[in-house]
Design a protein around this motif. Structure first.
Motif: not given
Length: 219
Positions: A8-14
């Motif tokens: 979820k955090e990775r997608k948010k940063q992307e």
């Protein structure tokens, strides 16, 4: 963090990275003038409606200013526009709006009225601009360098900011007019020529904020 939380955090940063890249592209015209400290975006709201004023916005943003999701006001939800309006007010070096009412629009036509509203917005700024970035026009009788950018509200952060200030300000005014003239539905359509609005004009006749040169064929 769990694997799900990490994803979820990775997608948010992307998404954040993509948004910052989009905004960087929208600073193309601002980056074109490194010699200027005060670059001002200009845009209007309300050229097309059958009622109410035309409103112009003028915004000078700091060069390093980041306002996420800044975009052409027409591409944003009302909730997003309201949030951006507050953020622009907070972060801008200077911002202002100018209005020209329906009677003046009838007197001099909507294009000339738009120019007047833009000149008023520029004159209301607390900081004089070095250059104007305008959405799709050159403003007469202004002694400041100008650049006309077609569809500028989607290409320039300064113009996008101006479009939001103009639209939110005008929409709020039309909501106030709705309280005074509730039979026309101004809070919903903001004076534009919707079926509901045209039917109300035919039923009740014009009210004092209607543009008579715009509604002649409906009365």
């Amino acid at each position: 963090m769990t694997e799900k939380q990490l994803e979820k955090e990775r997608k948010k940063q992307e998404k954040l990275k993509a948004e910052r890249q989009r905004l960087y592209i929208m600073t193309e015209y601002e980056r074109k003038y490194p010699e200027y400290s005060f670059i001002c975006g200009i845009d209007e709201a309300g050229r097309g409606p059958l009622a109410g004023p035309v409103c112009a916005g003028a915004v000078i943003l700091p060069k390093d200013c980041e306002i996420l999701y800044l975009n052409d006001s027409k591409k944003l939800s009302e909730k997003r526009r309201d949030a951006l309006y507050d953020e622009i007010k907070e972060k801008a070096i200077a911002w202002a709006v100018g209005f020209v009412d329906e009677k003046r629009i009838d007197e001099i036509n909507i294009l000339q009225a738009t120019y007047e509203a833009m000149r008023e917005a520029i004159n209301n700024l607390s900081q004089k601009p070095d250059i104007l970035l305008n959405d799709a026009l050159i403003i007469p009788e202004v002694n400041i360098p100008q650049e006309e950018i077609i569809k500028g509200d989607a290409k320039s952060v300064s113009i996008a900011a101006a479009s939001i200030m103009a639209k939110v300000t005008r929409d709020r005014l039309m909501a106030q007019y709705d309280e005074k003239y509730p039979q026309y539905g101004f809070a919903k359509h903001k004076g534009y020529g919707t079926k509901q609005h045209i039917e109300a004009i035919k039923q009740f006749g014009p009210c004092p904020i209607h543009r008579m040169t715009f509604i002649g064929k409906f009365i």
